[in-house]
Design an enzyme around this catalytic site. Structure first.
Site, PDB file in Angstrom:
ATOM      1  N   ASN A  30      -3.554  -1.665   7.596  1.00 33.75           N
ATOM      2  CA  ASN A  30      -4.767  -2.137   7.053  1.00 33.75           C
ATOM      3  C   ASN A  30      -4.489  -3.722   6.966  1.00 33.75           C
ATOM      4  OD1 ASN A  30      -6.230   0.203   6.719  1.00 33.75           O
ATOM      5  ND2 ASN A  30      -4.975   0.633   4.582  1.00 33.75           N
TER       6      ASN A  30
ATOM      7  N   GLU B 277     -11.013   4.234   8.522  1.00 34.27           N
ATOM      8  CA  GLU B 277     -11.061   3.880   7.378  1.00 34.27           C
ATOM      9  C   GLU B 277     -11.289   2.274   7.121  1.00 34.27           C
ATOM     10  OE1 GLU B 277      -7.080   4.951   5.728  1.00 34.27           O
ATOM     11  OE2 GLU B 277      -7.699   6.640   4.990  1.00 34.27           O
TER      12      GLU B 277
ATOM     13  N   GLU C 200       4.803   9.811  13.812  1.00 34.13           N
ATOM     14  CA  GLU C 200       4.491   8.887  12.555  1.00 34.13           C
ATOM     15  C   GLU C 200       4.840  10.078  11.000  1.00 34.13           C
ATOM     16  OE1 GLU C 200       1.415   6.035  12.067  1.00 34.13           O
ATOM     17  OE2 GLU C 200       1.332   6.506   9.829  1.00 34.13           O
TER      18      GLU C 200
ATOM     19  N   GLU D  73       0.833  -1.037   0.154  1.00 32.03           N
ATOM     20  CA  GLU D  73      -0.125   0.147  -0.085  1.00 32.03           C
ATOM     21  C   GLU D  73       0.991   1.258   0.118  1.00 32.03           C
ATOM     22  OE1 GLU D  73      -3.357  -0.427   2.159  1.00 32.03           O
ATOM     23  OE2 GLU D  73      -4.026   1.665   2.153  1.00 32.03           O
ATOM     24  N   ARG D  74       0.616   1.952  -0.861  1.00 33.27           N
ATOM     25  CA  ARG D  74       1.473   3.244  -1.096  1.00 33.27           C
ATOM     26  C   ARG D  74       2.974   3.006  -1.408  1.00 33.27           C
ATOM     27  NH1 ARG D  74      -3.109   5.541  -2.439  1.00 33.27           N
ATOM     28  NH2 ARG D  74      -4.622   5.598  -0.844  1.00 33.27           N
TER      29      ARG D  74
ATOM     30  N   ASP E  97      -3.234  14.434   6.755  1.00 33.29           N
ATOM     31  CA  ASP E  97      -2.605  13.090   6.264  1.00 33.29           C
ATOM     32  C   ASP E  97      -1.363  13.258   5.236  1.00 33.29           C
ATOM     33  OD1 ASP E  97      -2.433  10.342   5.511  1.00 33.29           O
ATOM     34  OD2 ASP E  97      -4.185  10.482   4.413  1.00 33.29           O
TER      35      ASP E  97
ATOM     36  N   GLU F  22       3.659   9.124  -0.985  1.00 37.50           N
ATOM     37  CA  GLU F  22       2.305   9.072  -1.243  1.00 37.50           C
ATOM     38  C   GLU F  22       1.710  10.378  -1.730  1.00 37.50           C
ATOM     39  OE1 GLU F  22      -0.455   7.743   1.770  1.00 37.50           O
ATOM     40  OE2 GLU F  22      -2.173   7.939   0.310  1.00 37.50           O
TER      41      GLU F  22
HETATM   42  C1  BDP Z   1      -3.433   7.386   4.127  1.00 37.22           C
HETATM   43  C2  BDP Z   1      -3.345   6.554   3.010  1.00 37.22           C
HETATM   44  C3  BDP Z   1      -4.058   4.991   3.227  1.00 37.22           C
HETATM   45  C4  BDP Z   1      -3.560   4.537   4.591  1.00 37.22           C
HETATM   46  C5  BDP Z   1      -3.939   5.434   5.444  1.00 37.22           C
HETATM   47  C6  BDP Z   1      -3.181   5.277   6.991  1.00 37.22           C
HETATM   48  O1  BDP Z   1      -3.850   6.977   1.801  1.00 37.22           O
HETATM   49  O2  BDP Z   1      -3.514   4.003   2.345  1.00 37.22           O
HETATM   50  O3  BDP Z   1      -4.037   3.309   4.939  1.00 37.22           O
HETATM   51  O4  BDP Z   1      -3.351   6.842   5.204  1.00 37.22           O
HETATM   52  O5  BDP Z   1      -2.308   5.786   7.427  1.00 37.22           O
HETATM   53  O6  BDP Z   1      -2.512   8.376   3.938  1.00 37.22           O
HETATM   54  O7  BDP Z   1      -3.688   4.494   7.416  1.00 37.22           O
END
Ligand code: BDP
Length: 719
Positions: free
Chosen positions: A205, A286, A402, A162-163, A380, A408
């Protein structure tokens, strides 16, 4: 040169004066222990010296003239005497490098209380030679400021990342545990060389499968490989694992069956991996399940894990990245741009305020081994964000930083953006929580509020590309994260210079221009993407390229229009008292810096104010003209970066030269695209002309709006 060796290339020193000096100072290595870590320290030092000095380095048994003595009080009587006679305060990871006379011989001592400190010391000593520093009369004491310095891999078990913009995951779950790829070792070496001491192997995730016996033996194999390098392994824990794996009907954190399930799971993990680091948890965010699904709080959830980990010394890193309080159905996952049915509750209509609103009231309710992991900014990982108002607001809870190393929102892997200035900007920001000087760095290192546990995490940009990070200069961001995690007082320039010298060469004609490129790069990206405090106007879901016009995504706060709020009057998000009043979440001194449109730093202006198009902002121009000027200047800087790099043609190998040159070519096109798309769109509100001398867009807005990127990388999913 394909970049595989990172900053550990150990190039031959050629300047005769230095070669002589180094050769005179180094006759061989003395190390008396057979511990795995000290063996590695010795062999890394030998490898480095043999390559850099082009001579055989022999192990010595007794301290000879000009020996390098490595060790701890346990492994060496000389070091025991030395460390007990001075006031070194090295802790478990610090080291000392000292030139001293032992038995009347000149000796360089690299010493620490624990073996891992010696390995860190060895890498620091190697760095001195890599960067052509003198090694006589050394007297270096170096201790990390933050305890847990961790990479977060957003890697899925199917190896998608992811990313991730650098290929697939380096963890090959299929061939583990039997096959220990050399990459795992080189990964550990690279991390140890910059002091990273933890790695979360899996995506936030999360997939509960990683907690099954089948996977845990694979995790153990990685943990065994990393252990001698001082790197602990962590996993992401899916909150609903007791349901998915345990067949229990609930994941309620106060349910005894659930509590027992996690306790047993931890017992199982620690029987395989006695120094397992702990869990990282994304909950109620999310679509990830969490305690709120059972009417319980984040503290209830975090404490359940903390209780299960406590007997073994493990920690919970509980994420504060939340902006959704809906109760999701079990197993349901949604990401931006998808998601179907849901209700939406954003604290007072501003996502900026959500994390603070949810977590601040829980201060004091977390167990001692819980760290709250907070993203640097309130939204974000945008190219520039003000620091999260949580920093300084929860004195009874250790807060972890973090950062996102993977790019991204910063151009992904076609973009040269050196991120140390971004990390540093946040670490240096003053929260005023305990008066002036209460910097974010001092909040997270625990000194402001007297915490003994502290941490910093970076979302990794590592994949199986030959050069690890996709863009060669992405390596500098991994490097810089580690160096700042160890010592946030280092300057981005110092770190850049170290990295260039170790990665490329020690030629000033090369170092200086490359340093200038790196220093200018992040600000250039901000200018051509999101100047003056704009944010979150990237393409839906993949976040590649501009899409400020998007207004139909599943939730209000997934839409760029939610963030920029452009209308016929002006642009920007009013977060003052007349708006969402998010500024009230900061200490009065901070609030004051940003609450007046006339004095607010232009870099944060549109984060906090809805500013009229023709308003004269404090740079002296109207907002509209300044916006145009910034977008153009971002493009101009990228062109300057291209020209500067082109001039370095014969100072670097062809392969790396071409790699960077081609990517800068793409970046220039992307910068032009961002400028044109954003300004054409914003112009539909401002109705003002582009200022004189401005490069006119060569396509119209509908063209930019029609672009689609089905192949944009990095979304990954959570398989
Ligand atoms: C966002 C991302 C997503 C991540 C989320 C996270 O787009 O893919 O799952 O953060 O940090 O920046 O949980």
């Amino acid at each position: 040169n394909d970049g595989y060796k990172l900053w550990l290339e150990y190039q031959k020193v050629s300047a005769p004066r230095l070669v002589r000096q180094y050769n005179e100072a180094i006759s061989g290595i003395v190390v008396k222990s057979q511990s795995a870590t000290l063996k590695i320290a010795e062999s890394e030092l030998r490898l480095a010296l043999e390559r850099m000095l082009d001579k055989k380095i022999s192990p010595l048994n007794i301290a000879a003239h000009n020996a390098i003595l490595l060790g701890t009080p346990e492994s060496s009587a000389e070091i025991k005497t030395m460390l007990s006679s001075g006031n070194f305060s090295l802790g478990d990871e610090g080291f000392v490098i000292q030139s001293r006379r032992i038995n009347n011989m000149t000796t360089t001592v690299i010493a620490a209380n624990k073996d891992i400190g010696v390995l860190y010391g060895v890498f620091a000593f190697i760095r001195l030679i890599q960067t052509h520093q003198p090694i006589n009369n050394l007297s270096i004491i170096n201790v990390p400021k933050i305890k847990n310095r961790v990479l977060n891999h957003w890697d899925n078990l199917n190896r998608s990342v992811e990313r991730g913009y650098a290929g697939i995951s380096i963890w090959n779950w299929h061939t583990l545990p039997g096959y220990i790829d050399q990459r795992y070792i080189d990964y550990a070496r690279a991390n140890a060389s910059i002091g990273i001491n933890g790695t979360v192997l899996t995506n936030v995730n999360a997939n509960s499968q990683v907690l099954t016996q089948e996977y845990l033996v694979k995790v153990k194999a990685l943990a065994d490989a990393f252990r001698p390098y001082g790197i602990k392994v962590y996993l992401t824990a899916k909150f609903s694992a007791p349901i998915e794996l345990g067949g229990i009907k609930t994941a309620d954190p106060l349910n005894q069956e659930v509590i027992n399930w996690w306790k047993n799971k931890c017992r199982e993990i620690y029987s395989l991996i006695p120094d397992f680091g702990g869990f990282l948890v994304k909950a109620n965010s999310e679509g990830q399940p969490g305690p709120q699904g059972y009417g319980k709080t984040h503290a209830d959830g975090a404490n359940m894990f903390a209780g299960a980990l406590e007997p073994y010394g493990g920690i919970v890193m509980w994420r504060a990245f939340v902006y959704d309080v809906r109760v999701q159905k079990e197993g349901e996952h949604f990401t931006e741009g998808s998601g179907g049915e849901h209700t939406q509750t954003i604290a007072s209509g501003d996502r900026f305020k959500q994390a603070y609103a949810e977590f601040k009231p829980l201060d004091g309710q977390f167990k001692k081994n819980v760290l709250l992991q907070v993203k640097n900014g309130p939204i974000d990982f945008q190219p520039r964000e003000p620091f999260s108002p949580l920093f300084g607001a929860m004195p009874q809870t250790p807060l972890m930083m973090e950062f996102q190393i993977t790019q991204e929102y910063v151009g992904q892997s076609t973009t040269l953006a050196y991120l140390a200035p971004m990390f540093k900007e946040c670490l240096d920001a003053d929260t005023y929580s305990k008066g002036k000087g209460s910097t974010v760095a001092r909040v997270i290192d625990g000194t402001i509020d007297g915490h003994t546990v502290s941490g910093i995490a970076g979302v990794a940009n590592i994949g199986n590309d030959r050069n690890w990070t996709g863009h060669l200069f992405g390596q500098a961001n991994w490097y810089a994260f580690g160096r700042l995690a160890w010592n946030y007082d280092l300057s981005p320039e110092t770190i850049a210079e170290e990295w260039i010298r170790q990665t490329f060469n020690n030629n000033d004609a090369f170092i200086n221009p490359v340093k200038r490129i790196m220093s200018a790069s992040r600000e250039a990206v901000i200018n051509y993407m999101t100047p003056l405090g704009l944010n979150h106007i990237m393409g839906t879901s993949h976040h590649y390229g501009p899409a400020p016009w998007v207004k139909n995504a599943g939730r209000a706060d997934w839409n760029p229009v939610y963030y920029h709020k452009a209308d016929s009057v002006g642009i920007g998000f009013d977060r003052t008292k007349t708006g969402s009043d998010a500024l009230a979440q900061y200490a009065p001194e901070v609030r004051q810096q940003w609450s007046d449109m006339n004095t607010c730093d232009y870099r944060y202006l549109l984060w906090f104010h809805h500013v009229p198009w023709n308003y004269k902002i404090n740079t002296g121009s109207t907002l509209w003209n300044e916006l145009c000027y910034r977008y153009q200047s971002g493009v101009d800087t990228v062109r300057w970066m291209q020209q500067t790099w082109d001039g370095l043609d014969n100072l670097v190998d062809k392969e790396r030269f071409q790699h960077v040159r081609m990517l800068l070519g793409i970046q220039e096109q992307e910068a032009v695209w961002w400028r044109n798309a954003c300004l054409l769109y914003f112009q539909t509100f401002s109705k003002m002309p582009f200022p004189p001398g401005f490069e006119e867009p060569y396509k119209d807005l509908s063209y930019y709006q029609s672009l689609k990127f089905p192949l944009a990388p990095g979304i990954g999913g959570n398989l």
